[in-house]
Design a protein around this motif. Sequence first.
Motif, mmCIF file in Angstrom:
data_model
loop_
_atom_site.group_PDB
_atom_site.id
_atom_site.type_symbol
_atom_site.label_atom_id
_atom_site.label_comp_id
_atom_site.label_asym_id
_atom_site.label_seq_id
_atom_site.Cartn_x
_atom_site.Cartn_y
_atom_site.Cartn_z
ATOM 1 N N ASP A 222 -20.155 -48.036 54.989
ATOM 2 C CA ASP A 222 -19.572 -47.932 53.653
ATOM 3 C C ASP A 222 -18.148 -47.389 53.752
ATOM 4 O O ASP A 222 -17.947 -46.262 54.227
ATOM 5 N N ARG B 221 -25.800 -55.377 48.805
ATOM 6 C CA ARG B 221 -25.067 -54.232 49.362
ATOM 7 C C ARG B 221 -25.291 -54.061 50.856
ATOM 8 O O ARG B 221 -24.582 -53.297 51.507
ATOM 9 N N VAL C 62 -25.632 -48.270 42.732
ATOM 10 C CA VAL C 62 -25.326 -47.343 43.812
ATOM 11 C C VAL C 62 -24.708 -46.074 43.243
ATOM 12 O O VAL C 62 -23.783 -46.141 42.428
ATOM 13 N N GLN D 281 -23.180 -48.686 50.489
ATOM 14 C CA GLN D 281 -23.168 -50.136 50.566
ATOM 15 C C GLN D 281 -22.244 -50.570 51.695
ATOM 16 O O GLN D 281 -21.448 -49.791 52.202
#
Length: 323
Positions: free
Chosen positions: A152, A233, A49, A206
Amino acid sequence: QEAVGLQAITDGDFRRNSWSGDFLNAIGGIVQAAAAGHAQQEETPVGQVVRNWQPPTPRTVAKLTWPAGGIQHKSFEFLKGVTTRVPKVTIPSPSMLHFRGGRGGVDEKVYPDMAKFFEDVAAVYRAEVADLAAAGCRYLQLDDTNLAYLCDPQLRERVKSLGEDPDKLPGLYARFINDAIRDRPADMAITVHLCRGNSLSRGHAQGGYEPVAEVMFNELKIDGFLLEYDDARSGDFRPLRFVPKDKRIVLGIITSKFGQLEKKDDLKRRLDEAAKFMPLDQICISAQCGFASHTGGNLLTEDEQFAKLRLAVEVAQEVWGSA
């Protein structure tokens, strides 16, 4: 796509430089600032990521207008002319014009009242939907990274730094999208695809869907969601417990980032896991995203891409009896 058995046919972002930029820049009053963090993305190992990645930000500098002749009209006409199956159009969600810049991305002299900004964006999208409908489009997909990014924790903090409330944005965006599609024909299917980044086989966010699931599934007046679920994720399947009976969920459990082919038994086990939280007959299967979000593409060969699509069709036939 026809050869592997798909029933909805799309050329996705094939004639665009990026999945969102070409469409958004075609709207009158929009300019797009250059991307920040490109070097960081290039240096991040494949499969990881990219943290702190800031993609190009569309900015509103004048009253918003829909361009005469439409944005996707010519592309749709071409697509419709080369398939006998359902031609599917993908466009960026209207929320893309707000999320990356917030209030700061909208010129206060042009739109001192943000409510008027949202009204005008929705009007542009209603015009585009009406134009596509008149041309024969009956399957439209809105690509929305923002609802996934709101899952996230790090990106939620970035939202706060822009002066926005990450807890309120899911409801705001649901109302916003509903306004944008409110005049669609009764026989036009509309779905929303959530993505955490799909550039050069890397991701940008994520976190599981829990922060947005209940509002998203129940307040958006659409027919279904295509959800990224190809790795850890994206979290677990528990958020699917909020899915109402009138919506379908397409589980993207086949990765579009890498060429290694998943095993059918593993995919079927994941479908069984998801079915603990919602009925199996409301579930579908697909790749987690397209194979290229921009001209860079992902690290797969064409043969590997077709194998992924063929796998999705075969599993669908074995689980549900049809693709």
